[in-house]
Design a protein around this motif. Structure first.
Motif, PDB file in Angstrom:
ATOM      1  N   THR A  20       0.826  -1.191   0.000  1.00  0.00           N
ATOM      2  CA  THR A  20       0.000   0.000   0.000  1.00  0.00           C
ATOM      3  C   THR A  20       0.870   1.255   0.000  1.00  0.00           C
ATOM      4  OG1 THR A  20      -1.757  -1.109   1.247  1.00  0.00           O
ATOM      5  CG2 THR A  20      -1.770   1.286   1.252  1.00  0.00           C
ATOM      6  N   PRO A  21       0.629   2.205  -0.898  1.00  0.00           N
ATOM      7  CA  PRO A  21       1.409   3.444  -0.887  1.00  0.00           C
ATOM      8  C   PRO A  21       1.266   4.156   0.451  1.00  0.00           C
ATOM      9  CG  PRO A  21       0.104   3.249  -2.892  1.00  0.00           C
ATOM     10  CD  PRO A  21      -0.357   2.163  -1.978  1.00  0.00           C
ATOM     11  N   GLY A  22       2.348   4.636   0.991  1.00  0.00           N
ATOM     12  CA  GLY A  22       2.302   5.305   2.281  1.00  0.00           C
ATOM     13  C   GLY A  22       3.664   5.842   2.666  1.00  0.00           C
ATOM     14  N   PRO A  23       3.754   6.536   3.803  1.00  0.00           N
ATOM     15  CA  PRO A  23       5.008   7.158   4.236  1.00  0.00           C
ATOM     16  C   PRO A  23       6.178   6.178   4.342  1.00  0.00           C
ATOM     17  CG  PRO A  23       3.173   7.975   5.535  1.00  0.00           C
ATOM     18  CD  PRO A  23       2.640   6.841   4.710  1.00  0.00           C
ATOM     19  N   ASN A  24       5.934   4.977   4.861  1.00  0.00           N
ATOM     20  CA  ASN A  24       7.033   4.018   5.038  1.00  0.00           C
ATOM     21  C   ASN A  24       7.667   3.625   3.707  1.00  0.00           C
ATOM     22  OD1 ASN A  24       6.656   3.955   7.815  1.00  0.00           O
ATOM     23  ND2 ASN A  24       5.264   2.216   7.728  1.00  0.00           N
ATOM     24  N   MET A  25       6.833   3.194   2.770  1.00  0.00           N
ATOM     25  CA  MET A  25       7.322   2.736   1.478  1.00  0.00           C
ATOM     26  C   MET A  25       8.031   3.868   0.733  1.00  0.00           C
ATOM     27  SD  MET A  25       7.403   0.175  -0.798  1.00  0.00           S
ATOM     28  CE  MET A  25       6.021  -0.958  -0.540  1.00  0.00           C
ATOM     29  N   ILE A  26       7.392   5.024   0.713  1.00  0.00           N
ATOM     30  CA  ILE A  26       7.964   6.157  -0.021  1.00  0.00           C
ATOM     31  C   ILE A  26       9.288   6.587   0.596  1.00  0.00           C
ATOM     32  CG2 ILE A  26       7.607   8.588  -0.634  1.00  0.00           C
ATOM     33  CD1 ILE A  26       4.598   7.927  -0.825  1.00  0.00           C
ATOM     34  N   TYR A  27       9.354   6.612   1.936  1.00  0.00           N
ATOM     35  CA  TYR A  27      10.598   7.016   2.597  1.00  0.00           C
ATOM     36  C   TYR A  27      11.725   6.026   2.307  1.00  0.00           C
ATOM     37  CZ  TYR A  27      14.078   8.031   6.154  1.00  0.00           C
ATOM     38  OH  TYR A  27      15.258   8.312   6.784  1.00  0.00           O
ATOM     39  N   LEU A  28      11.426   4.737   2.382  1.00  0.00           N
ATOM     40  CA  LEU A  28      12.457   3.718   2.156  1.00  0.00           C
ATOM     41  C   LEU A  28      13.006   3.780   0.733  1.00  0.00           C
ATOM     42  CD1 LEU A  28      10.896   0.666   4.037  1.00  0.00           C
ATOM     43  CD2 LEU A  28      12.866   2.035   4.741  1.00  0.00           C
ATOM     44  N   ILE A  29      12.122   3.932  -0.234  1.00  0.00           N
ATOM     45  CA  ILE A  29      12.575   4.017  -1.620  1.00  0.00           C
ATOM     46  C   ILE A  29      13.388   5.291  -1.838  1.00  0.00           C
ATOM     47  CG2 ILE A  29      11.843   4.183  -4.024  1.00  0.00           C
ATOM     48  CD1 ILE A  29       9.352   2.596  -3.251  1.00  0.00           C
ATOM     49  N   SER A  30      12.882   6.395  -1.299  1.00  0.00           N
ATOM     50  CA  SER A  30      13.579   7.668  -1.457  1.00  0.00           C
ATOM     51  C   SER A  30      14.969   7.604  -0.844  1.00  0.00           C
ATOM     52  CB  SER A  30      12.769   8.791  -0.797  1.00  0.00           C
ATOM     53  OG  SER A  30      11.480   8.899  -1.358  1.00  0.00           O
ATOM     54  N   ARG A  31      15.066   7.029   0.350  1.00  0.00           N
ATOM     55  CA  ARG A  31      16.355   6.942   1.023  1.00  0.00           C
ATOM     56  C   ARG A  31      17.306   6.024   0.267  1.00  0.00           C
ATOM     57  NH1 ARG A  31      18.868  10.380   3.482  1.00  0.00           N
ATOM     58  NH2 ARG A  31      17.108  10.835   4.868  1.00  0.00           N
ATOM     59  N   SER A  32      16.793   4.937  -0.268  1.00  0.00           N
ATOM     60  CA  SER A  32      17.640   3.996  -1.004  1.00  0.00           C
ATOM     61  C   SER A  32      18.193   4.623  -2.271  1.00  0.00           C
ATOM     62  CB  SER A  32      16.844   2.726  -1.352  1.00  0.00           C
ATOM     63  OG  SER A  32      16.384   2.090  -0.182  1.00  0.00           O
ATOM     64  N   ILE A  33      17.356   5.376  -2.977  1.00  0.00           N
ATOM     65  CA  ILE A  33      17.802   6.025  -4.204  1.00  0.00           C
ATOM     66  C   ILE A  33      18.804   7.134  -3.900  1.00  0.00           C
ATOM     67  CG2 ILE A  33      17.037   7.496  -6.124  1.00  0.00           C
ATOM     68  CD1 ILE A  33      14.457   5.892  -6.185  1.00  0.00           C
ATOM     69  N   THR A  34      18.554   7.895  -2.830  1.00  0.00           N
ATOM     70  CA  THR A  34      19.401   9.041  -2.495  1.00  0.00           C
ATOM     71  C   THR A  34      20.741   8.634  -1.893  1.00  0.00           C
ATOM     72  OG1 THR A  34      17.429  10.379  -2.073  1.00  0.00           O
ATOM     73  CG2 THR A  34      19.507  11.187  -1.181  1.00  0.00           C
ATOM     74  N   GLN A  35      20.716   7.629  -0.972  1.00  0.00           N
ATOM     75  CA  GLN A  35      21.915   7.339  -0.191  1.00  0.00           C
ATOM     76  C   GLN A  35      22.396   5.897  -0.312  1.00  0.00           C
ATOM     77  OE1 GLN A  35      21.565   9.096   3.669  1.00  0.00           O
ATOM     78  NE2 GLN A  35      23.440   8.195   4.473  1.00  0.00           N
ATOM     79  N   GLY A  36      21.701   5.057  -1.060  1.00  0.00           N
ATOM     80  CA  GLY A  36      22.176   3.695  -1.264  1.00  0.00           C
ATOM     81  C   GLY A  36      21.411   2.640  -0.477  1.00  0.00           C
ATOM     82  N   LYS A  37      21.700   1.386  -0.794  1.00  0.00           N
ATOM     83  CA  LYS A  37      20.981   0.260  -0.204  1.00  0.00           C
ATOM     84  C   LYS A  37      21.208   0.122   1.299  1.00  0.00           C
ATOM     85  CE  LYS A  37      21.146  -2.278  -4.573  1.00  0.00           C
ATOM     86  NZ  LYS A  37      21.679  -3.462  -5.287  1.00  0.00           N
ATOM     87  N   LYS A  38      22.437   0.409   1.751  1.00  0.00           N
ATOM     88  CA  LYS A  38      22.727   0.307   3.186  1.00  0.00           C
ATOM     89  C   LYS A  38      21.857   1.268   3.982  1.00  0.00           C
ATOM     90  CE  LYS A  38      26.458   0.603   6.591  1.00  0.00           C
ATOM     91  NZ  LYS A  38      27.919   0.868   6.803  1.00  0.00           N
ATOM     92  N   ALA A  39      21.713   2.473   3.469  1.00  0.00           N
ATOM     93  CA  ALA A  39      20.861   3.462   4.130  1.00  0.00           C
ATOM     94  C   ALA A  39      19.410   2.994   4.147  1.00  0.00           C
ATOM     95  CB  ALA A  39      20.976   4.810   3.418  1.00  0.00           C
ATOM     96  N   GLY A  40      18.996   2.376   3.054  1.00  0.00           N
ATOM     97  CA  GLY A  40      17.638   1.848   2.996  1.00  0.00           C
ATOM     98  C   GLY A  40      17.409   0.766   4.023  1.00  0.00           C
ATOM     99  N   MET A  41      18.394  -0.108   4.222  1.00  0.00           N
ATOM    100  CA  MET A  41      18.272  -1.200   5.187  1.00  0.00           C
ATOM    101  C   MET A  41      18.230  -0.676   6.621  1.00  0.00           C
ATOM    102  SD  MET A  41      17.858  -3.843   3.426  1.00  0.00           S
ATOM    103  CE  MET A  41      17.875  -4.961   4.824  1.00  0.00           C
ATOM    104  N   LEU A  42      19.056   0.329   6.921  1.00  0.00           N
ATOM    105  CA  LEU A  42      19.036   0.917   8.264  1.00  0.00           C
ATOM    106  C   LEU A  42      17.683   1.593   8.527  1.00  0.00           C
ATOM    107  CD1 LEU A  42      22.634   2.436   8.407  1.00  0.00           C
ATOM    108  CD2 LEU A  42      21.746   0.581   9.823  1.00  0.00           C
ATOM    109  N   SER A  43      17.155   2.242   7.512  1.00  0.00           N
ATOM    110  CA  SER A  43      15.845   2.872   7.643  1.00  0.00           C
ATOM    111  C   SER A  43      14.762   1.814   7.840  1.00  0.00           C
ATOM    112  CB  SER A  43      15.541   3.719   6.408  1.00  0.00           C
ATOM    113  OG  SER A  43      16.505   4.742   6.236  1.00  0.00           O
ATOM    114  N   LEU A  44      14.878   0.701   7.119  1.00  0.00           N
ATOM    115  CA  LEU A  44      13.917  -0.391   7.236  1.00  0.00           C
ATOM    116  C   LEU A  44      13.945  -0.976   8.643  1.00  0.00           C
ATOM    117  CD1 LEU A  44      11.881  -2.409   6.118  1.00  0.00           C
ATOM    118  CD2 LEU A  44      13.787  -3.752   5.207  1.00  0.00           C
ATOM    119  N   LEU A  45      15.131  -1.096   9.237  1.00  0.00           N
ATOM    120  CA  LEU A  45      15.228  -1.603  10.604  1.00  0.00           C
ATOM    121  C   LEU A  45      14.446  -0.714  11.561  1.00  0.00           C
ATOM    122  CD1 LEU A  45      16.508  -3.710  12.486  1.00  0.00           C
ATOM    123  CD2 LEU A  45      18.484  -2.197  12.717  1.00  0.00           C
ATOM    124  N   GLY A  46      14.565   0.581  11.367  1.00  0.00           N
ATOM    125  CA  GLY A  46      13.793   1.509  12.190  1.00  0.00           C
ATOM    126  C   GLY A  46      12.303   1.347  11.987  1.00  0.00           C
TER     127      GLY A  46
END
Length: 213
Positions: A20-46
Motif C-alpha cells: 500500500t502506498p504510504g510514508p514508510n514505502m515512499i521514505y524507504l525508496i527515497s532513502r535507497s535512491i538518495t543514499q544507497g541500499k545500506k541506508a535503505g536497510m538501516l531505515s527499514l530496521l527503524g
C-alpha cells in the motif's frame, strides 16, 4: 491460537498492506535512491521497530477493550470495516500517490539518524495503528486463546511480510522507480489489487457481524 484458514486470509491482507502506498514505502525508496541500499536497510530496521511499537500498543489496547466492554469490540470491527473501505477509496481516487512517488532530494544522514527517521516515520503514522485496530479484530477469536498472544502472532506475520517486500523494494529501488515511471499501468493494477483485497476484507467483517446477530 489462530486457525490456519484465518492465517491464510490474514497473509493476503498483510501483503496488500505491505504494497500500500504510504510514508514508510515512499521514505524507504527515497532513502535507497538518495543514499544507497545500506541506508535503505538501516531505515527499514527503524520501520520494523516502529511496527513492533504499534503491535504492542494495539495488543494491550484490544485486550483492554474486549475484557472491559465486549460490545465495543463489535463496534470496533464494524468501524474497521468502513475504514478499510475508505482506504480502498483513497487508493483508487484520481491523484492518489503511487508506490514510487519518491523524494530524490533527501540529504545524506548518519546510521543513527537513518534508523531514528525510519522509526519515527512509522511510529508517528496514525494510519498504522488504525489499520491494526481495523484488521486484527477480524481474525482474533477470544475462544481461540489468549488475546495478546493472537495479536502478536498476527503482528509478527505482518512484520515479516513487510520486511520481505520492503527489502526487495530497497534492493531494486532505483530500477523499479524508473520502470514504474515508464509503465504507469502497473501502478494502477497495484492500486486495484490492493483496493479489491481491502473491500473483500471489509465485506467479510460486515457479513460475519450480520451472521452473528
Amino acid at each position: 491460537m489462530i486457525v490456519q484458514k484465518e492465517l491464510l486470509v490474514f497473509l493476503l491482507a498483510a501483503i496488500a498492506m505491505a504494497i500500500t502506498p504510504g510514508p514508510n514505502m515512499i521514505y524507504l525508496i527515497s532513502r535507497s535512491i538518495t543514499q544507497g541500499k545500506k541506508a535503505g536497510m538501516l531505515s527499514l530496521l527503524g520501520v520494523m521497530f516502529g511496527f513492533l511499537f504499534h503491535i504492542i500498543m494495539v495488543a494491550f489496547g484490544l485486550t483492554a477493550v474486549l475484557l472491559a466492554v465486549p460490545f465495543l469490540f463489535t463496534v470496533l470491527k464494524i468501524s474497521g470495516a468502513f475504514y478499510l473501505i475508505y482506504l480502498a477509496f483513497m487508493a483508487l481516487k484520481p491523484g492518489s500517490e503511487g508506490v514510487f512517488s519518491v523524494q530524490k532530494d533527501l540529504p545524506e544522514d548518519k546510521p543513527v539518524k537513518l534508523f531514528t527517521m525510519g522509526l519515527l516515520t512509522n511510529v508517528l503514522n496514525p494510519k498504522i495503528a488504525v489499520f491494526y485496530l481495523s484488521l486484527f479484530p477480524q481474525f482474533i477469536k477470544p475462544e481461540a486463546g489468549h488475546i495478546i498472544a493472537q495479536c502478536f502472532q498476527l503482528g509478527f506475520i505482518q512484520m515479516l511480510i513487510s520486511a520481505l517486500i520492503n527489502f526487495t523494494v530497497i534492493m531494486i529501488a532505483a530500477k523499479a522507480a524508473l520502470w514504474f515511471s515508464a509503465n504507469p499501468v502497473w501502478v494502477r493494477v497495484q492500486k486495484w489489487v490492493m483496493a479489491s483485497v481491502l473491500i473483500s476484507l471489509a465485506a467479510k467483517m460486515l457479513l460475519t457481524k450480520a451472521k452473528n446477530n
